[in-house]
Design an enzyme around this catalytic site. Structure first.
Site, short mmCIF file in Angstrom:
data_model
loop_
_atom_site.label_atom_id
_atom_site.label_comp_id
_atom_site.label_asym_id
_atom_site.label_seq_id
_atom_site.Cartn_x
_atom_site.Cartn_y
_atom_site.Cartn_z
N ASP A 35 26.40 41.58 34.51
CA ASP A 35 27.65 41.52 34.03
C ASP A 35 28.78 41.51 35.35
OD1 ASP A 35 29.53 44.19 32.47
OD2 ASP A 35 30.05 42.18 32.86
N SER A 199 45.64 32.23 38.15
CA SER A 199 45.56 30.95 37.93
C SER A 199 47.18 30.44 37.58
CB SER A 199 44.70 30.66 36.84
OG SER A 199 44.85 29.22 36.29
#
Ligand SMILES: CC(C)(C)S(=O)(=O)N[C@@H](Cc1ccccc1)C(=O)N[C@@H](Cc1c[nH]c[nH+]1)C(=O)N[C@@H](CC1CCCCC1)C(O)(O)C(F)(F)C(=O)NCCN1CCOCC1
Length: 327
Positions: A35, A199
């Protein structure tokens, strides 16, 4: 030195990805969920109530000649889906993909929430986010990768997750043959302890790219791609039969739909998630649930497994950067 471990989807929906990890001497092998969204390595153990541990493989520190209890240490973690676990701490030798770390903090669960009890596909998690997110008190512990990084050929690891197929977690090297395109690197911001990046734009199908700054994390422990409502609404606007289904708490659509792809910018490149990966799973009859859903305004977006499956992702601790290559 390097390490290479295979991973595989836990079920027919790619809900999570499982990798076998060896703990202790002699080795006790547990299936764990790697994870990159958290920083604790914790396991079901001989200290987990047996009613909760049923169906899970457990770690028994007393059977390991190399285990040591960390006196006075405890941990407690709550995840984004409100599942939780807590317990005490040992150190032991932990081997992943043939690479061994001695003195690794292995957090033993004395309590686990219902979701973990029911999810018998994993016997715990290997947290691969930054050390600052570790919950052990009074002294924070390092992740397996942090401990390994100074001995690895390069302080990097890569995630290669695939739809209904095996993939790999490689440590200390980058196997570029796993990708079809070049790796584009972007810097990470480390303040929140995640592999967090920005982004700058997105595109839906063959449409034009839209400027929209997304602050998100690369998170192998989250199943879906969770983005701002603006983006998610714009995407399902392009899907004829899509509707927001309150009972499912997400967008659903006709399973027979041909879904558009979803692209997101990584630096000057883009990663394209094919529509097939966004047709995530049937909910009933011929209604399907979308792999792109809202981040519920939690203030951060999550590039989970649906996005990672489209790429080879490089977690570069040495240079504090994230690399994405189209697969
Ligand atoms: C259950 C499901 C409908 C398939 S799901 O899509 O919700 N998938 C779950 C993962 C899962 C799969 C299979 C069975 C059970 C659970 C999922 O995606 N959970 C996310 C949901 C989420 C994230 N954000 C908002 N919602 C999550 O909590 N992921 C964490 C790891 C999970 C925890 C449950 C067990 C599987 C692994 C996570 O670590 O990736 C995290 F980043 F989201 C997170 O919660 N990180 C904890 C960060 N804190 C910061 C403070 O210090 C302590 C640690």
């Amino acid at each position: 030195q390097t390490g290479s471990a295979p991973n595989h989807p836990s079920d027919s929906e790619d809900d999570e990805y499982i990798t076998n990890v060896s703990i202790g001497t002699p080795a006790q092998v547990l299936p764990l969920d790697f994870d990159t969204g958290s920083s604790d390595l914790w396991v079901f153990s001989s200290e987990t109530p047996s009613s909760s541990a049923r169906g899970h493989t457990i770690y028994t520190p007393s059977k390991s000649s190399t285990s040591k209890k960390v006196s006075g240490a405890s941990w407690s973690i709550t995840y984004g889906d409100n599942s939780s676990s807590s317990g005490d701490v040992y150190t032991d030798t932990v081997t992943i993909g043939g690479f061994s770390v001695t003195g690794q903090a292995v957090e033993s669960a004395t309590k686990v929430s219902t979701q973990f009890v029911q999810d018998t596909s994993n016997s715990g998690l290997v947290g691969l986010a930054l050390d600052s997110g570790n919950t052990v008190k009074p002294t924070k512990q390092k992740t397996w990768f942090s401990n390994a990084s100074s001995h690895l050929a390069q302080p990097v690891f890569t995630a290669d997750l695939n739809h209904q197929a095996d993939g790999s977690y490689n440590f200390g090297f980058i196997d570029t043959t796993l990708a079809s395109g070049p790796i584009t690197y972007v810097p990470i911001s480390t303040g929140n302890g995640f592999w967090e990046f920005t982004s700058a734009s997105y595109a839906i199908g063959g449409g034009s790219s839209k400027k929209h700054s997304t602050d998100g994390i690369a998170d192998t422990g989250t199943t879906l791609l969770l983005l701002d409502d603006t983006i998610v609404d714009a995407y399902y606007n392009q899907v004829e039969s899509a509707q927001y289904d309150d009972s499912q708490e997400g967008y659903t659509f006709d399973c027979s739909e041909d879904l558009p792809s979803f692209s997101f910018a990584v630096g000057s490149s883009t990663i394209t998630v094919p529509g097939s990966l966004i047709n995530f799973a049937p909910v009933d009859g011929n209604t399907c649930f979308g792999g792109l859903q809202s981040d519920d305004g939690i203030g951060i977006s999550i590039f989970g497994d649906v996005a990672i499956k489209a790429a080879l992702v490089v977690f570069d601790l040495g240079n504090k950067r994230l690399g994405w290559a189209q697969k």
